[in-house]
Motif scaffolding. Structure first.
Motif, mmCIF file in Angstrom:
data_model
loop_
_atom_site.group_PDB
_atom_site.id
_atom_site.type_symbol
_atom_site.label_atom_id
_atom_site.label_comp_id
_atom_site.label_asym_id
_atom_site.label_seq_id
_atom_site.Cartn_x
_atom_site.Cartn_y
_atom_site.Cartn_z
ATOM 1 N N ILE A 61 37.432 28.012 39.581
ATOM 2 C CA ILE A 61 36.713 29.278 39.347
ATOM 3 C C ILE A 61 37.668 30.413 39.000
ATOM 4 O O ILE A 61 37.483 31.118 37.987
ATOM 5 N N SER A 62 38.701 30.639 39.812
ATOM 6 C CA SER A 62 39.627 31.748 39.552
ATOM 7 C C SER A 62 40.384 31.529 38.248
ATOM 8 O O SER A 62 40.622 32.476 37.479
ATOM 9 N N GLU A 101 37.914 30.716 50.550
ATOM 10 C CA GLU A 101 38.135 32.154 50.667
ATOM 11 C C GLU A 101 37.228 32.882 49.669
ATOM 12 O O GLU A 101 36.883 32.320 48.620
ATOM 13 N N PRO A 102 36.868 34.139 49.950
ATOM 14 C CA PRO A 102 36.090 34.925 48.971
ATOM 15 C C PRO A 102 36.893 35.118 47.690
ATOM 16 O O PRO A 102 38.111 35.295 47.726
ATOM 17 N N ASN A 114 43.980 38.852 44.370
ATOM 18 C CA ASN A 114 44.336 40.155 43.827
ATOM 19 C C ASN A 114 44.245 40.187 42.303
ATOM 20 O O ASN A 114 43.869 41.204 41.714
ATOM 21 N N ASP A 115 44.582 39.083 41.668
ATOM 22 C CA ASP A 115 44.491 39.038 40.205
ATOM 23 C C ASP A 115 43.049 39.189 39.732
ATOM 24 O O ASP A 115 42.788 39.802 38.686
ATOM 25 N N TYR A 141 39.038 45.546 37.499
ATOM 26 C CA TYR A 141 39.425 46.945 37.259
ATOM 27 C C TYR A 141 39.669 47.175 35.769
ATOM 28 O O TYR A 141 39.212 48.179 35.200
ATOM 29 N N ARG A 142 40.367 46.258 35.114
ATOM 30 C CA ARG A 142 40.647 46.405 33.678
ATOM 31 C C ARG A 142 39.359 46.341 32.860
ATOM 32 O O ARG A 142 39.183 47.112 31.904
#
Length: 218
Positions: free
Chosen positions: A9-10, A118-119, A124-125, A131-132
């Motif tokens: 997923i990430s 983990e959520p 952080n990435d 944010y971007r």
């Protein structure tokens, strides 16, 4: 069946490359809101919020379970393959959501999650990516607003300005008409002169022939 899962997923979110038919486990069902079934799913590492479309749920009930009264909450803990899905930020751009449009049921080991997860926002990435994307959206919104203001300014001409433009168009049209008429008059004058010249020439020729005839008779 936890070995069935892989962390994807990430990686998919950060690379924007989404694998075909990835596997997830259903962790929890939340609610049905406006036809969407909200739940949480997980790969080998992260848990993320997801929604199943109304057509997706109906298709599963009709074609897999053959039971329109089947309760989707019974799938808690089940392993599924995502056949048709997309991952997008939510409207607030503070989380990612997977929209599931079609899935295939694989099996279940009960309601528990056998591995540590983990959520997704603990990465952080992923947070920086959100944010971007939000910044890009704000910049695009500002650009569109500026273009809209320019368009409105152009459309808000005064009545006097509109009249002046109409007068200018009329003057240009009159100029074109006058120019065409001038060319037509020049052509007509030229044709008239040519006709007169030809007539005079014919007359002179006729007189010459008459004189020659008279001389011969004498």
């Amino acid at each position: 069946m936890s070995s069935f899962l892989r962390p994807w997923i990430s990686i998919a979110i950060l690379s924007e490359q989404f694998p075909n038919n990835p596997h997830v486990q259903i962790v929890k069902f939340c609610k049905i809101d406006q036809g969407l079934t909200t739940l949480y799913i997980a790969d080998k590492k992260y848990i993320i919020r997801a929604t199943m479309t109304k057509s997706c749920v109906q298709y599963f009930k009709t074609n897999t379970k053959n039971d329109n009264n089947f309760q989707m909450s019974q799938l808690t803990g089940a392993f599924i393959t995502l056949r048709n899905y997309k991952i997008l930020p939510n409207l607030q751009y503070n989380d990612f959501i997977i929209t599931i449009e079609q899935f295939e049921y694989i099996g279940s080991e009960g309601c528990s999650v056998a591995h540590r997860i983990e959520p997704i926002l603990s990465n952080n990435d992923i947070c920086q990516k959100l944010y971007r994307l939000k910044q890009d959206l704000e910049i695009e919104t500002l650009i569109l607003a500026d273009l809209d203001n320019i368009t409105q300014t152009q459309n808000q001409m005064t009545y006097y300005e509109q009249i002046q433009i109409q007068k200018s168009n009329i003057n240009n049209l009159n100029y074109c008409n006058n120019y065409q008429n001038l060319n037509l008059n020049i052509k007509n004058t030229s044709n008239t002169n040519d006709t007169n010249t030809n007539s005079n020439t014919n007359k002179n020729t006729s007189n010459t022939n008459t004189n020659d005839t008279n001389d011969t008779n004498n």
